[in-house]
Design an enzyme around this catalytic site. Structure first.
Site, mmCIF file in Angstrom:
data_model
loop_
_atom_site.group_PDB
_atom_site.id
_atom_site.type_symbol
_atom_site.label_atom_id
_atom_site.label_comp_id
_atom_site.label_asym_id
_atom_site.label_seq_id
_atom_site.Cartn_x
_atom_site.Cartn_y
_atom_site.Cartn_z
ATOM 1 N N HIS A 126 -30.201 5.837 -17.946
ATOM 2 C CA HIS A 126 -29.577 5.382 -19.184
ATOM 3 C C HIS A 126 -28.298 6.155 -19.450
ATOM 4 O O HIS A 126 -28.056 7.201 -18.862
ATOM 5 C CB HIS A 126 -30.530 5.510 -20.388
ATOM 6 C CG HIS A 126 -30.924 6.912 -20.719
ATOM 7 N ND1 HIS A 126 -32.126 7.461 -20.332
ATOM 8 C CD2 HIS A 126 -30.279 7.895 -21.399
ATOM 9 C CE1 HIS A 126 -32.204 8.696 -20.769
ATOM 10 N NE2 HIS A 126 -31.087 8.996 -21.417
ATOM 11 N N ARG A 128 -24.036 8.385 -29.205
ATOM 12 C CA ARG A 128 -24.379 8.786 -30.567
ATOM 13 C C ARG A 128 -23.785 7.758 -31.521
ATOM 14 O O ARG A 128 -22.608 7.429 -31.426
ATOM 15 C CB ARG A 128 -23.833 10.181 -30.868
ATOM 16 C CG ARG A 128 -24.555 11.254 -30.112
ATOM 17 C CD ARG A 128 -24.016 12.646 -30.479
ATOM 18 N NE ARG A 128 -24.757 13.662 -29.791
ATOM 19 C CZ ARG A 128 -24.458 14.140 -28.575
ATOM 20 N NH1 ARG A 128 -23.392 13.684 -27.945
ATOM 21 N NH2 ARG A 128 -25.203 15.050 -28.001
ATOM 22 N N GLU A 152 -29.126 4.361 -24.404
ATOM 23 C CA GLU A 152 -29.887 5.108 -25.400
ATOM 24 C C GLU A 152 -28.967 5.307 -26.607
ATOM 25 O O GLU A 152 -27.926 5.952 -26.490
ATOM 26 C CB GLU A 152 -30.313 6.466 -24.853
ATOM 27 C CG GLU A 152 -30.950 7.375 -25.882
ATOM 28 C CD GLU A 152 -31.169 8.788 -25.364
ATOM 29 O OE1 GLU A 152 -31.156 9.711 -26.193
ATOM 30 O OE2 GLU A 152 -31.338 8.969 -24.136
ATOM 31 N N ASN A 183 -28.478 10.700 -35.242
ATOM 32 C CA ASN A 183 -28.801 11.951 -35.918
ATOM 33 C C ASN A 183 -28.712 11.661 -37.409
ATOM 34 O O ASN A 183 -27.653 11.275 -37.915
ATOM 35 C CB ASN A 183 -27.836 13.060 -35.486
ATOM 36 C CG ASN A 183 -28.025 13.398 -34.027
ATOM 37 O OD1 ASN A 183 -29.073 13.863 -33.629
ATOM 38 N ND2 ASN A 183 -27.016 13.136 -33.226
ATOM 39 N N HIS A 208 -15.588 3.626 -21.173
ATOM 40 C CA HIS A 208 -16.204 2.405 -21.654
ATOM 41 C C HIS A 208 -17.499 2.139 -20.900
ATOM 42 O O HIS A 208 -17.775 2.746 -19.877
ATOM 43 C CB HIS A 208 -15.259 1.207 -21.493
ATOM 44 C CG HIS A 208 -14.842 0.970 -20.071
ATOM 45 N ND1 HIS A 208 -13.690 1.514 -19.558
ATOM 46 C CD2 HIS A 208 -15.424 0.281 -19.061
ATOM 47 C CE1 HIS A 208 -13.588 1.154 -18.276
ATOM 48 N NE2 HIS A 208 -14.622 0.411 -17.967
#
Length: 127
Positions: free
Chosen positions: A5, A9, A56, A60, A74
Site C-alpha cells: 500500500h 495523510r 492507506e 490523525n 502523484h
C-alpha cells in the site's frame, strides 16, 4: 516482494473515502479506529489487499490539514479512455486539473485529477 500500500495523510477521512470510492470507483476495504493513538486507518482500492496494491488513508484526529511538500509526485491509475474518465470524474463532482492529452515530450495520453487534500492522481490511458 510486492507493494502492499501507499499511505496518504488526510484531513477529513469521510471526504477522502467519498472521493476515492464515489469519484474514482475504489472500494472501502477496511477501516479501523485507534483511539489510544487518536487516528483512523482506512484502506481503499480496486481489489483485495491479498493481490492488489491499495491506498492507506490515515486520519490523525487532531490534524485538519497537511502541507504536501515538494517531494511527493502523484498516484497513477490505468484507464482505457482518459477523456471519458475525466468526463465521468467531473460528472461525479471531481476536480480535473489537467485534461486528457499527450504527455509532454511523448505520445502517451494522460490526465490529472486532484483529491480533496490536494494529492494528484494521474490517469494513464492504457488498453
Amino acid at each position: 516482494m510486492r507493494i502492499l500500500h501507499t499511505m496518504l495523510r488526510v484531513g477529513n477521512l469521510d471526504r477522502s473515502i467519498a472521493f476515492y470510492t464515489e469519484i474514482l470507483g475504489m472500494q472501502l476495504l477496511r477501516r479501523q479506529d485507534y483511539p489510544d493513538g487518536r487516528f483512523t486507518l482506512a484502506f481503499v482500492g480496486y481489489g483485495s489487499e491479498d493481490s492488489q496494491a491499495v491506498l492507506e488513508l490515515t486520519h490523525n484526529w487532531d490534524t485538519a490539514s497537511y502541507e504536501l511538500g515538494n517531494a511527493y509526485g502523484h498516484i497513477a491509475l490505468a484507464v482505457p479512455d482518459a477523456a471519458a474518465a475525466c468526463a465521468a470524474i467531473k460528472a461525479r463532482g471531481g476536480k480535473v486539473v489537467r485534461e486528457a492529452g499527450p504527455m509532454k515530450h511523448g505520445t502517451t495520453v494522460i490526465a490529472f485529477v486532484e483529491d480533496p487534500d490536494g494529492y494528484k492522481v494521474e490517469l494513464i490511458e492504457r488498453d
